[in-house]
Design an enzyme around this catalytic site. Sequence first.
Site, PDB file in Angstrom:
ATOM      1  CD  GLU A  14      -2.308  -1.249   2.791  1.00 12.46           C
ATOM      2  OE1 GLU A  14      -1.578  -1.652   3.695  1.00 12.46           O
ATOM      3  OE2 GLU A  14      -3.467  -0.882   2.996  1.00 12.46           O
ATOM      4  CB  CYS A  61      -7.162   3.346  -1.503  1.00 16.15           C
ATOM      5  SG  CYS A  61      -6.488   1.967  -0.581  1.00 16.15           S
ATOM      6  CB  CYS A  88     -10.110   1.992   2.474  1.00 18.03           C
ATOM      7  SG  CYS A  88      -9.175   3.408   1.891  1.00 18.03           S
ATOM      8  CG  HIS A 135     -11.511   7.111  -0.472  1.00 18.24           C
ATOM      9  ND1 HIS A 135     -11.073   8.298   0.062  1.00 18.24           N
ATOM     10  CD2 HIS A 135     -10.549   6.194  -0.195  1.00 18.24           C
ATOM     11  CE1 HIS A 135      -9.884   8.116   0.628  1.00 18.24           C
ATOM     12  NE2 HIS A 135      -9.550   6.847   0.493  1.00 18.24           N
ATOM     13  NE  ARG A 188      -5.116   0.641   5.938  1.00 27.43           N
ATOM     14  CZ  ARG A 188      -6.074  -0.221   5.524  1.00 27.43           C
ATOM     15  NH1 ARG A 188      -7.337   0.142   5.470  1.00 27.43           N
ATOM     16  NH2 ARG A 188      -5.740  -1.452   5.194  1.00 27.43           N
ATOM     17  CB  SER A 222      -2.632   6.620   6.083  1.00 23.89           C
ATOM     18  OG  SER A 222      -3.086   5.311   6.372  1.00 23.89           O
ATOM     19  CB  CYS A 267      -3.227   2.798   3.257  1.00 26.34           C
ATOM     20  SG  CYS A 267      -3.469   2.870   1.461  1.00 26.34           S
ATOM     21  CB  CYS A 288      -5.186   6.196   1.869  1.00 24.63           C
ATOM     22  SG  CYS A 288      -6.536   5.185   1.290  1.00 24.63           S
TER      23      CYS A 288
HETATM   24 NI1  NFE Z   1      -5.691   2.968   1.314  1.00 25.62          NI
HETATM   25 FE1  NFE Z   1      -7.702   4.125   3.569  1.00 25.62          FE
HETATM   26  C1  NFE Z   1      -8.418   3.237   4.956  1.00 25.62           C
HETATM   27  C2  NFE Z   1      -8.689   5.642   3.695  1.00 25.62           C
HETATM   28  S1  NFE Z   1      -6.179   4.848   4.800  1.00 25.62           S
HETATM   29  S2  NFE Z   1      -6.599   2.274   2.966  1.00 25.62           S
HETATM   30  O1  NFE Z   1      -8.762   2.580   5.728  1.00 25.62           O
HETATM   31  O2  NFE Z   1      -9.329   6.563   3.667  1.00 25.62           O
HETATM   32  O3  NFE Z   1      -5.637   6.225   5.034  1.00 25.62           O
END
Ligand code: NFE
Length: 499
Positions: free
Chosen positions: A13, A60, A63, A67, A426, A449, A493, A496
Site C-alpha cells: 500500500e 485506493c 478502502c 471514499h 484505518r 493515514s 496506507c 491513501c
Molecule cells: Ni488505502 Fe484508507 C483506509 C482511507 S487509509 S486504505 O482505511 O481513507 O488512510
Amino acid sequence: MAKIIIDPLTRVEGHLRIDTRIEDGKVVDSWCKGEMFRGFETLLLGRDPFDAPVITQRICGVCPVSHAVASSLCLEDALGIVVPDNGKMMRNLVLGANYLQSHILHFYQLSALDFINVEDILSYTGRDAKLLEVQEWAKQELNSNRVLPVAPFLPKSKGDYPKDKKWNLTALGHYLEALDMRQEAHSMAALFGGKMPHTASLLPGGVTTGVDAATVENFRSRLKKIKRFIETVYLPDILEVARLYPAYANIGRGVSRYLSYGVFQEGSGTWLPGGVLKDDVLSPLNTDLIGEDVSKSYYKSSPSDHPSASVTTVQQHKEGAYTWIKAPRYNGESYEVGPLARLLVASAAGDTEVTAAVAGLLKSSGLKSSQLNSALGRHAARALESLLVAQRMERWLDALQPGQPTVGKYHGNKDRKGEGLTEAPRGALGHWISIEKGKIGGYQNVVPSTWNFSPRDANGSLGPVEQSLIGTDVDLSYQGLEIARIVRSFDPCIACAIH
Ligand code: NFE
Ligand code: MG
C-alpha cells in the site's frame, strides 16, 4: 549514533519510508516520509461533482468503499439529498464488508509475517496434510528468487521469533485461509456494491442495486463464514501474539489523543459515535478545528488550512520539507485515528456493548487498559472491531426492507459547499467539496493515514507514528524489526495518505 532507515516499509500500500536516529540502543528521533505524489485533489477540479465518488474510490484499492461513502455524504450535504433507511443499511453493509476484508488483510497479509518465523516451517517433518501443503507453498515462495522487497517474505531480518513450530505453521496456514476470507468479503460487498474493489452502485443518495430476499440470504451466508473465521482464527491468533510477544504491549505508545468522526449511519446518527478524546476526556467533534499544516510537506501553504477552503499546490523542492503527506491537526495538535480510537471514543461516550467487549478483550489477552495504547493494543482493537462490525452487520441485514426505495432524489447541482465525514478501516476520513458554476471548484480529502503518518508541523510537534517510535529499544542486528512492527500496528496506507 546509528540510523535505521526502512524503505519501503509498506507491503503493497503505497511508499512509506521511516528514518530513525538511534542512540544507546534507543530511537531518539524519527521521520515518516511519504514518497510518491498522486494528485487526486487537483484532477477533480472542473469536473462534474458526481464524478467525485467514482474517481475518489480510485485513491485506493483497499478502502475504496470509504471514499465512495465520504464523497457521497459530501455531495448529499452540499445538495441536500436525503438517503432512505434502506440505502443507509446497504451502505453500512458494503462498508462493513470492506472493513472485514481490510482488517483481515492487514493482520495476515501485511503484518503477521513480522511475528512468524517462516524459515522454521521448512524443517517441519510431521504429517498433517494441511501443514504440509502450507510448507510446500512456503518452500516455493522462499525459493522463488523474488527480488522485490515487498514480496511476502522479503526482507526477512533476524528477530526474536518464537521457537514454537506449531504457531509458525498454523499462523502461516491462516495467512492462506485469510486470502479466501478476503475473497468472500469482496464477493459479499459486490452483492450490493455491484462490483469490487471499486463499487459501481454507491452514489450520492444511496445504493442503486436494490434489495431482494435472495441477495440478503446470499450475503448472510458469506457473513457467517467470515464471522466464524474472526471468532475462531483471527481473535485467537491475536491472543497468541499477545502471549508470544508481551513486550509489544509496552511499546509503540502513541500521542494518547484520539479522534473519530463516527461511522455506520443508523437513523439520524451513527452506530460508532464521533468524538475527540484527550487526556481521557471526551469532547464533541468540531470540524472547524481541523487544519492541515504543510510546513514539512512538499506543498505551498494555502491561504486557509481548513479543508473546506484549502488548495493543494505542489512545491517539490521545498526547503525543510521531507514528505508528500500533509499534517492534519485538530486544534493545533496531532491525533491518532483508527480502530483503537473508535473503540476508545465509543467507550468514553458510554456505549455499553463496546465497553463490555473491550473489557472482555482485556481479560482474555491479559492486557491492562493502559496497554491498549501500544503496538499490540492496536492489533487487538482491530480484531475486536472486526467481530463487533460482523455482529452489527447481521442487524443491518435484518433491518433491510426488500422492495423499498434505496436511493433518494437528486435535484441538480447547486453552487454550495459540502462536508462528508465517515470512518475508513484505518480511521477518520473526510471529504470537502465546493461546487462552483455546477462543477467542482475545490475538493480536499483528509485521510486516516494522513493523520497517523503526518510529519512535524510548524510547532515542531511530531506526527502520531513519529512520536510512537521515540524511546523504543532496538537490537541493531534485527534491522529495524521492532520499528516495522510498531509502524505497521497503525496499518499504513500511503496510497491513501497522499492521494
Ligand atoms: Ni488505502 Fe484508507 C483506509 C482511507 S487509509 S486504505 O482505511 O481513507 O488512510
Ligand atoms: Mg488531502
